[in-house]
Design a protein around this motif. Structure first.
Motif, PDB file in Angstrom:
ATOM      1  N   UNK A 119     -18.189  60.821 116.956  1.00  0.00           N
ATOM      2  CA  UNK A 119     -18.912  61.649 117.922  1.00  0.00           C
ATOM      3  C   UNK A 119     -20.369  61.797 117.462  1.00  0.00           C
ATOM      4  N   UNK A 120     -21.306  61.603 118.394  1.00  0.00           N
ATOM      5  CA  UNK A 120     -22.737  61.718 118.089  1.00  0.00           C
ATOM      6  C   UNK A 120     -23.347  62.835 118.931  1.00  0.00           C
ATOM      7  N   UNK A 121     -24.155  63.686 118.291  1.00  0.00           N
ATOM      8  CA  UNK A 121     -24.954  64.666 119.023  1.00  0.00           C
ATOM      9  C   UNK A 121     -26.411  64.501 118.616  1.00  0.00           C
ATOM     10  N   UNK A 122     -27.315  64.834 119.553  1.00  0.00           N
ATOM     11  CA  UNK A 122     -28.744  64.754 119.246  1.00  0.00           C
ATOM     12  C   UNK A 122     -29.474  65.821 120.043  1.00  0.00           C
ATOM     13  N   UNK A 123     -30.329  66.590 119.368  1.00  0.00           N
ATOM     14  CA  UNK A 123     -31.112  67.615 120.053  1.00  0.00           C
ATOM     15  C   UNK A 123     -32.339  67.962 119.234  1.00  0.00           C
ATOM     16  N   UNK A 124     -33.382  68.401 119.937  1.00  0.00           N
ATOM     17  CA  UNK A 124     -34.549  68.980 119.270  1.00  0.00           C
ATOM     18  C   UNK A 124     -34.633  70.464 119.574  1.00  0.00           C
ATOM     19  N   UNK A 125     -33.610  71.003 120.249  1.00  0.00           N
ATOM     20  CA  UNK A 125     -33.564  72.427 120.535  1.00  0.00           C
ATOM     21  C   UNK A 125     -34.489  72.868 121.646  1.00  0.00           C
ATOM     22  N   UNK A 126     -35.014  71.908 122.408  1.00  0.00           N
ATOM     23  CA  UNK A 126     -35.943  72.254 123.477  1.00  0.00           C
ATOM     24  C   UNK A 126     -35.763  71.297 124.638  1.00  0.00           C
ATOM     25  N   UNK A 127     -36.166  71.735 125.821  1.00  0.00           N
ATOM     26  CA  UNK A 127     -36.136  70.859 126.995  1.00  0.00           C
ATOM     27  C   UNK A 127     -37.527  70.333 127.335  1.00  0.00           C
ATOM     28  N   UNK A 128     -38.536  70.756 126.563  1.00  0.00           N
ATOM     29  CA  UNK A 128     -39.908  70.309 126.803  1.00  0.00           C
ATOM     30  C   UNK A 128     -40.530  69.821 125.507  1.00  0.00           C
ATOM     31  N   UNK A 129     -41.648  69.104 125.644  1.00  0.00           N
ATOM     32  CA  UNK A 129     -42.441  68.687 124.490  1.00  0.00           C
ATOM     33  C   UNK A 129     -43.914  68.912 124.804  1.00  0.00           C
ATOM     34  N   UNK A 130     -44.722  69.000 123.762  1.00  0.00           N
ATOM     35  CA  UNK A 130     -46.168  69.140 123.929  1.00  0.00           C
ATOM     36  C   UNK A 130     -46.850  67.915 123.346  1.00  0.00           C
ATOM     37  N   UNK A 131     -47.560  67.184 124.197  1.00  0.00           N
ATOM     38  CA  UNK A 131     -48.285  66.000 123.725  1.00  0.00           C
ATOM     39  C   UNK A 131     -49.238  66.386 122.603  1.00  0.00           C
ATOM     40  N   UNK A 132     -49.320  65.512 121.588  1.00  0.00           N
ATOM     41  CA  UNK A 132     -50.189  65.773 120.440  1.00  0.00           C
ATOM     42  C   UNK A 132     -49.496  66.491 119.306  1.00  0.00           C
ATOM     43  N   UNK A 133     -48.194  66.774 119.461  1.00  0.00           N
ATOM     44  CA  UNK A 133     -47.433  67.436 118.398  1.00  0.00           C
ATOM     45  C   UNK A 133     -46.246  66.577 117.994  1.00  0.00           C
ATOM     46  N   UNK A 134     -45.550  66.989 116.940  1.00  0.00           N
ATOM     47  CA  UNK A 134     -44.332  66.311 116.491  1.00  0.00           C
ATOM     48  C   UNK A 134     -43.107  66.950 117.142  1.00  0.00           C
ATOM     49  N   UNK A 135     -42.146  66.117 117.480  1.00  0.00           N
ATOM     50  CA  UNK A 135     -40.844  66.579 117.960  1.00  0.00           C
ATOM     51  C   UNK A 135     -39.824  66.198 116.900  1.00  0.00           C
ATOM     52  N   UNK A 136     -39.061  67.170 116.430  1.00  0.00           N
ATOM     53  CA  UNK A 136     -38.083  66.931 115.368  1.00  0.00           C
ATOM     54  C   UNK A 136     -36.673  67.032 115.950  1.00  0.00           C
ATOM     55  N   UNK A 137     -35.951  65.927 115.886  1.00  0.00           N
ATOM     56  CA  UNK A 137     -34.585  65.872 116.383  1.00  0.00           C
ATOM     57  C   UNK A 137     -33.595  65.994 115.228  1.00  0.00           C
ATOM     58  N   UNK A 138     -32.432  66.557 115.512  1.00  0.00           N
ATOM     59  CA  UNK A 138     -31.306  66.549 114.575  1.00  0.00           C
ATOM     60  C   UNK A 138     -30.181  65.727 115.191  1.00  0.00           C
ATOM     61  N   UNK A 139     -29.748  64.708 114.465  1.00  0.00           N
ATOM     62  CA  UNK A 139     -28.648  63.860 114.902  1.00  0.00           C
ATOM     63  C   UNK A 139     -27.454  64.106 113.975  1.00  0.00           C
ATOM     64  N   UNK A 140     -26.281  64.350 114.551  1.00  0.00           N
ATOM     65  CA  UNK A 140     -25.065  64.440 113.751  1.00  0.00           C
ATOM     66  C   UNK A 140     -24.112  63.327 114.170  1.00  0.00           C
ATOM     67  N   UNK A 141     -23.526  62.685 113.178  1.00  0.00           N
ATOM     68  CA  UNK A 141     -22.523  61.647 113.410  1.00  0.00           C
ATOM     69  C   UNK A 141     -21.244  62.112 112.718  1.00  0.00           C
TER      70      UNK A 141
END
Length: 332
Positions: A119-141
């Motif tokens: 089972x794989x899950x992936x999220x950055x905890x948000x439904x939006x992003x801001x251009x010019x910033x970093x988006x950090x995702x957490x993936x669990x396998x």
């Protein structure tokens, strides 16, 4: 299936012509497995121990026509490989003769049929992003079993329009760019976690879509929860547009020109779209001319006369436009 137990049924019967006192029933767990429990039922006058655990090694009494039935529960590790061979025997006491010894032993053989629900899950905890910033995702396998998953490979391509991505896992493993990471064996019940950092350009527009998958050589009963797992963020641009204006003095002299310096800058993090610059001459005065010089951006117009009303289609993060504005002050 490795990771799932089996229940064997062992039946011992005395077809005669003589009763047997002290027949030995034996069933040892196959290599690598464990007999967790067994239960016996007796009919026709047979008698013995009703239940137990571990290998079966019991003496029973069996009148002619009696039957002893054993239900034997076998625990199989999730990493079990090879053919499972289980042999049960019944041995009569010394001094007695069995006219058909060939049916005093029986063997059950099972070939492995592994199955692992990765089972794989992936999220950055948000439904939006801001251009010019970093988006950090957490993936669990995670391997929900029941068997160990062999040769697990995690893949995560760069989202469209993204050129910078870095990642690390608690294996440990790490890298930059797209993920193509071989976990190897993922034990049933275990989880590997990845942290993925995506650097979003300041001029990025549209949805940010990130897709991750995990594959295994072990058959998966539910492939929908480990392939093409998608996290989608919509744009939420943020641009801090800053304006400063000065002529370097606190006073003016009627009948002269006053020269102002206007600086329009974007401190980000996103590019500013359709920024409008307005500078009207103070009451009773006239802007006789102005010039514009860009840093990191080309001004809509390099010069002009009269009031300023300019639309900058895109003011990139970190860029600026400097206007030099000459105001004519009447002598009266």
């Amino acid at each position: 299936t490795p990771g799932i137990g089996l229940t064997y049924t062992i039946v011992a019967a005395n077809a005669g012509p003589n009763p047997v006192m002290g027949a030995l029933i034996n069933d040892d767990a196959p290599a690598g497995t464990t007999i967790t429990n067994w239960v016996a039922t007796f009919s026709g006058g047979a008698s013995g121990t009703a239940s137990g655990s571990g290998n079966l090694n019991e003496l029973i009494n069996m009148p002619v026509g009696s039957i002893a039935t054993y239900m034997v529960d076998l625990s199989i590790p999730s990493d079990q490989t090879g053919t499972l061979i289980n042999t049960a025997t019944v041995t009569i006491p010394m001094g007695m003769v069995d006219p058909m010894m060939s049916n005093n032993i029986d063997t059950d053989t099972n070939t492995p049929d592994p199955m692992a629900d990765v089972v794989v899950t992936k999220t950055d905890g948000s439904t939006t992003y801001t251009a010019g910033t970093d988006v950090v995702y957490t993936i669990t396998v995670t391997n929900n079993g029941p068997s160990d998953a062999q040769n697990v490979v995690v893949t995560d391509a760069l989202p469209a329009g993204i050129t910078a991505m870095s990642w690390s896992s608690d294996l440990p493993s790490s890298g930059s760019g797209a993920i193509n990471d071989g976990i190897g064996t993922l034990v049933s019940g275990s989880t590997v976690t990845y942290s993925v950092t995506v650097s979003v350009p300041a001029d990025y527009m549209g949805d940010l879509v990130n897709v991750v998958s995990a594959t295994s050589d072990t058959p998966d009963p539910n492939g929908s929860n480990n392939t093409d797992i998608t996290d989608t963020n919509t744009a939420d641009a943020l641009a801090d547009v800053v304006v400063t204006k000065t002529d370097g003095s606190l006073t003016y002299t009627a009948g002269t020109n006053v020269v102002y310096t206007v600086v329009v800058s974007n401190t980000g993090p996103s590019d500013a779209l359709n920024a409008v610059v307005v500078d009207n001459a103070p009451a009773g005065t006239t802007i006789t001319g102005w010039t514009a010089i860009g840093s990191g951006v080309t001004p809509p117009n390099a010069s002009g006369t009269g009031n300023i009303n300019e639309t900058i289609a895109s003011l990139p993060n970190g860029s600026s436009i400097t206007y030099t504005v000459t105001v004519s002050v009447p002598s009266d």
